[in-house]
Design a protein around this motif. Sequence first.
Motif, PDB file in Angstrom:
ATOM      1  N   VAL A  14       0.843  -1.200   0.000  1.00 34.97           N
ATOM      2  CA  VAL A  14       0.000   0.000   0.000  1.00 34.97           C
ATOM      3  C   VAL A  14       0.882   1.256   0.000  1.00 34.97           C
ATOM      4  N   ALA A  17       1.881   1.829  -3.443  1.00 36.52           N
ATOM      5  CA  ALA A  17       0.771   2.440  -4.190  1.00 36.52           C
ATOM      6  C   ALA A  17       0.782   3.943  -3.977  1.00 36.52           C
ATOM      7  N   SER A  81      -1.504  -4.200  -3.384  1.00 34.03           N
ATOM      8  CA  SER A  81      -2.521  -3.246  -2.947  1.00 34.03           C
ATOM      9  C   SER A  81      -3.876  -3.514  -3.587  1.00 34.03           C
ATOM     10  N   ALA A 103      -5.012  -6.179  -0.814  1.00 38.15           N
ATOM     11  CA  ALA A 103      -5.691  -5.271   0.108  1.00 38.15           C
ATOM     12  C   ALA A 103      -7.097  -4.935  -0.373  1.00 38.15           C
ATOM     13  N   PHE A 144      -7.500  -1.538   4.770  1.00 42.21           N
ATOM     14  CA  PHE A 144      -6.923  -0.646   3.777  1.00 42.21           C
ATOM     15  C   PHE A 144      -7.950  -0.017   2.834  1.00 42.21           C
ATOM     16  N   LEU A 148      -7.144   3.219   0.277  1.00 40.94           N
ATOM     17  CA  LEU A 148      -7.007   2.959  -1.156  1.00 40.94           C
ATOM     18  C   LEU A 148      -8.106   3.659  -1.951  1.00 40.94           C
TER      19      LEU A 148
END
Length: 158
Positions: A14, A17, A81, A103, A144, A148
């Motif tokens: 993440v 990302a 991610s 995620a 997450f 995200l």
Amino acid sequence: MISEVEMGHLRRAVELAGEALAAGDEPFGSVLVSGAGERLAEDRNRVADGDRTRHPEFELARWAAANMTPEERAKATVFTSGEHCPMCAAAHGWVGLGRIVYAASSAQLVGWLAEIGVGAPPVRPLPVQEVAPHVVVEGPVEEFAEQLRQMHRECFTR
């Protein structure tokens, strides 16, 4: 069940990302971990230059094919991610990598993009198991989701 050590690998994906987003790219990141738990390679999305195949999951599959034995690949895990797209799921399956832990799911991503008025991607967002049916997949990890979602909102509304 995803262990706390594995959550650390997912957190790194993440973070990658976020690095992609900060670099002007779409927010996706992935980490390749050996069966013994060692981080072997990591990457982030690099599609902003126009090459839409530069997904981190695809790059890690290529890295694994060049640097790992088939036995090592089968024991490895890709922490990412976002759930693999069909292209990346196929690369993962063809290379013989092991488990995937993601995620956010493709279904979540499609919903987030619809919320902000982004059209459907050019490739149907299939679950990994529809493309690579023998790959063990775990996700999404709700911890997450909002982070995200906000990354994707920022990416597609700038």
